[in-house]
Design an enzyme around this catalytic site. Sequence first.
Site, PDB file in Angstrom:
ATOM      1  N   HIS A   1      28.395  -8.544  54.612  1.00 56.61           N
ATOM      2  CA  HIS A   1      28.466  -9.989  54.380  1.00 56.61           C
ATOM      3  C   HIS A   1      29.730 -10.626  54.983  1.00 56.61           C
ATOM      4  CE1 HIS A   1      26.417 -12.966  51.425  1.00 56.61           C
ATOM      5  NE2 HIS A   1      26.868 -13.588  52.479  1.00 56.61           N
TER       6      HIS A   1
ATOM      7  N   TYR B 158      23.550 -13.407  46.397  1.00 57.71           N
ATOM      8  CA  TYR B 158      22.837 -14.614  45.998  1.00 57.71           C
ATOM      9  C   TYR B 158      22.218 -14.428  44.617  1.00 57.71           C
ATOM     10  CZ  TYR B 158      23.014 -15.544  51.068  1.00 57.71           C
ATOM     11  OH  TYR B 158      23.414 -15.729  52.367  1.00 57.71           O
TER      12      TYR B 158
END
Length: 285
Positions: free
Chosen positions: A119, A54
């Site tokens: 992830h 992010y």
Amino acid sequence: MTRTVSTPAGAAMPVLGLGTWRLGEAANRRTAEVAAVRSAIGMGYRLIDTAEMYGDGGSEEVVGEAIAQAIRAGEVQRDELFIVSKVLPQNASRKGTAQACARSLARLGLDRIDLYLLHWQGPHPLRETCAALQALVAQGDIGQWGVSNFDIDDMAELNALGEGKGCAANQVYYSLGERGPEFGLLPWLRDHGQPLMAYSPIDRGALASDARLEALAARRGVTVAQLALGRLLAESGVVAIPKAVRERHLRENLAAAALVLTPEEIVEIDRLYPPPRRKTPLAMI
């Protein structure tokens, strides 16, 4: 009292947390974003989710600065918080996982990440990544580890590994508009005592303006977003991490953790957004 679910290791994870995707992407928004996360902590958020992906680490920096400010001000103690971050699959080799974790810890300004997730499954063997994650637990850099964007076949593959049984949670896209995980994945996770963390639980805000849910929400005296979150949280073993920055939305989302829907309300919602009747591919954003 904060509602929680238990991980296999017995840790208590709040059922409602703060997502931070898209934070940290622009320097001119940094001050406002830090203030938003700190405001969330002040109003009672204790679970905060981020990732090295992010904002290329910018989100972790925003979260870290907000945590540091809140701790210095005496608003919260570190052990009251449950911080989640993620390693990118291309970094998830034995050595790369440790290096990525060290970078995340530095950006967060913490000496421990409470839950560290892969992830999504990538180029490195799962056994190698699991060994790296287990080593991070052993040396205290992370409290627990888990995965993200793993479907039921991925979870079965993971569970077949000796190290894989240490998995604490699976974070996937799950919302009223994307109920696919309910068919096979959620029951599988329940059977193994692993919480499902729902990202984008309001379909990136789209459900908040769903006219079909407005009448039911109005009768109950809640917002449509709260109703949508409440329906997910009516499922055992589910944690929701909606992203928000505006104070009103932060307060509304947090309040949804206390919303208990009646069986009649659940039936009415399910009529509008039916549960899946067959296996569908796991959605990703």
